[in-house]
Design a protein around this motif. Structure first.
Motif, PDB file in Angstrom:
ATOM      1  N   ALA A 202       0.845  -0.997   0.000  1.00 56.29           N
ATOM      2  CA  ALA A 202      -0.089  -0.011  -0.082  1.00 56.29           C
ATOM      3  C   ALA A 202       1.117   1.219  -0.045  1.00 56.29           C
ATOM      4  O   ALA A 202       2.045   1.175   0.538  1.00 56.29           O
ATOM      5  CB  ALA A 202      -0.953   0.037   1.251  1.00 56.29           C
ATOM      6  N   ASP A 203       0.253   2.414  -0.446  1.00 58.78           N
ATOM      7  CA  ASP A 203       1.036   3.789  -0.481  1.00 58.78           C
ATOM      8  C   ASP A 203       1.293   4.308   0.863  1.00 58.78           C
ATOM      9  O   ASP A 203       2.231   5.013   1.169  1.00 58.78           O
ATOM     10  CB  ASP A 203       0.218   4.792  -1.431  1.00 58.78           C
ATOM     11  N   ARG A 263      -3.283  -1.325  -7.665  1.00 59.30           N
ATOM     12  CA  ARG A 263      -3.104  -0.252  -6.772  1.00 59.30           C
ATOM     13  C   ARG A 263      -4.402   0.431  -6.719  1.00 59.30           C
ATOM     14  O   ARG A 263      -4.867   1.019  -5.808  1.00 59.30           O
ATOM     15  CB  ARG A 263      -2.013   0.536  -6.813  1.00 59.30           C
ATOM     16  N   SER A 264      -4.835   0.803  -7.981  1.00 57.55           N
ATOM     17  CA  SER A 264      -6.056   1.687  -8.017  1.00 57.55           C
ATOM     18  C   SER A 264      -7.302   1.257  -7.558  1.00 57.55           C
ATOM     19  O   SER A 264      -8.194   1.758  -7.009  1.00 57.55           O
ATOM     20  CB  SER A 264      -6.129   2.017  -9.589  1.00 57.55           C
ATOM     21  N   HIS A 266      -7.156  -1.075  -5.151  1.00 55.35           N
ATOM     22  CA  HIS A 266      -7.119  -1.010  -3.667  1.00 55.35           C
ATOM     23  C   HIS A 266      -7.525   0.378  -3.292  1.00 55.35           C
ATOM     24  O   HIS A 266      -8.402   0.402  -2.138  1.00 55.35           O
ATOM     25  CB  HIS A 266      -5.792  -1.195  -3.512  1.00 55.35           C
ATOM     26  N   ALA A 267      -7.169   1.491  -3.958  1.00 51.50           N
ATOM     27  CA  ALA A 267      -7.545   2.992  -3.295  1.00 51.50           C
ATOM     28  C   ALA A 267      -9.092   3.086  -3.541  1.00 51.50           C
ATOM     29  O   ALA A 267      -9.610   3.508  -2.810  1.00 51.50           O
ATOM     30  CB  ALA A 267      -6.757   3.976  -4.428  1.00 51.50           C
ATOM     31  N   ASN A 270     -11.100   0.859  -1.025  1.00 50.74           N
ATOM     32  CA  ASN A 270     -11.053   1.504   0.177  1.00 50.74           C
ATOM     33  C   ASN A 270     -12.128   2.749   0.392  1.00 50.74           C
ATOM     34  O   ASN A 270     -12.632   2.775   1.414  1.00 50.74           O
ATOM     35  CB  ASN A 270      -9.500   1.933   0.594  1.00 50.74           C
TER      36      ASN A 270
END
Length: 342
Positions: A202-203, A263-264, A266-267, A270
């Protein structure tokens, strides 16, 4: 002996999300209390809690019924059909992790005779089986492109048939690629294989932590690398997912690497409260200009995540595939297991 009513082939739906299939299996009526019937299965992991719902004969499961694995909802295994002396024998339907389905004939516990199978990515085979493997005459349609009609031996194409390759080119005999597609095995949540295996983090860390948690695990290509940045070995590993790809052709690939879409997702999940760990399997059709044209989801933790993942994948920019040296339309697969999305 009356054979059971078998599921019709439409039930072998490669577009059915795995969690829905799992839920359908888990919501089966509770087994009736009865004397224990022994099973004598082949090819099932040692220690699996397998239970039989059906008649017995001389202490063995025998007749029409259901064999189901218990205690591991993440890795379901279920057989429904005819059983003789503790093993599937006759017509039956088998569903197993991670999204494999088979409907057809069994002999002595293994697929043998005529049957239809669909795997996690939606590849659909229909034809002859022997001792649990595709053997004889059969046809397969690959979700990543291509079709083969002809002879099989020991679960592999023999070349005695006709194929349409991923590029659309027709091939026969020795001109047909013989590679067996290599599908990466989704890794269980919390396990990450050998040291140094690709991981996507995660970032930002979770609240109260300074450690960037893992989002997904598995795969053999670095998540942040473009096609040009992959090594030759990594490119070959990715190309091996395509069963009928010409040696000179290239598959499409995200410009920002596989991790860009994940990753997108995930964002977005969330932000919308749809973050659920689980398996994601989807295929994106990429046109000759590198734009996503459509998305098919084969497995997802929830229908809501499927919809969000589709939106993200459609916005991604890809390196187009190349067929005979020219840009062309081809499918791109995503097959990962999310671990912690929150």
């Amino acid at each position: 002996m009356k054979e059971p009513d078998m599921p019709s082939l439409p039930r072998l739906n490669p577009f059915l999300p795995l969690p829905l299939l799992t839920l359908a299996l888990l919501l089966s009526p509770a087994p009736q209390a009865r004397e224990a019937c022994a099973l004598a299965l082949r090819g099932i992991e040692t220690g699996a809690d397998l239970r039989w719902r059906g008649p017995c004969k001389e202490g063995l499961a025998h007749g029409e019924g259901i064999i189901e694995k218990h205690g591991d909802e993440r890795r379901p295994w279920r057989y429904a059909g005819m059983v003789e002396q503790g093993r599937p024998h006759g017509k039956g339907y088998l569903a197993s992790y991670p999204g494999n389905e088979y409907s057809g004939e069994f002999r002595d516990g293994l697929q043998e005779g005529q049957g239809v199978s669909v795997n996690l990515l939606g590849d659909r085979y229909q034809g002859e089986w022997k001792a649990g493997k595709r053997e004889g005459k059969g046809s397969i349609v690959y979700s990543l492109g291509g079709r083969y009609d002809g002879e099989w031996k020991n679960d592999q194409i023999t070349g005695q048939g006709v194929a349409v390759l991923s590029s659309g080119r027709r091939a026969e005999g020795d001109a047909i690629p013989r590679a067996t597609p290599s599908l990466p095995s989704p890794m269980p949540s919390g396990q990450f294989g050998q040291f140094g295996a690709p991981q996507l983090k995660a970032d930002e860390p979770r609240t109260g932590s300074h450690i960037l948690h893992r989002i997904v695990a598995g795969g053999r290509q670095p998540y942040g690398a473009s096609w040009e940045q992959l090594t030759e070995e990594q490119r070959r590993a990715f190309r091996s997912r395509y069963a009928l790809l010409d040696e000179s052709d290239e598959p499409p690939y995200p410009l920002g690497g596989i991790g860009s879409v994940l990753r997108s997702i995930h964002a977005v999940t969330n932000a919308q409260g749809e973050a659920v760990p689980g398996l994601l399997s989807m295929i994106v059709i990429v046109d000759s200009e590198g734009n996503a044209q459509s998305v098919k989801t084969f497995a997802s933790p929830t229908p809501e995540l499927s919809a969000l993942a589709t939106l993200v994948a459609m916005k991604e920019k890809y390196k187009p595939a190349r067929c005979s040296g020219k840009p062309c339309t081809m499918a791109f697969p995503y097959l990962m297991e999310f671990t912690h999305l929150r």
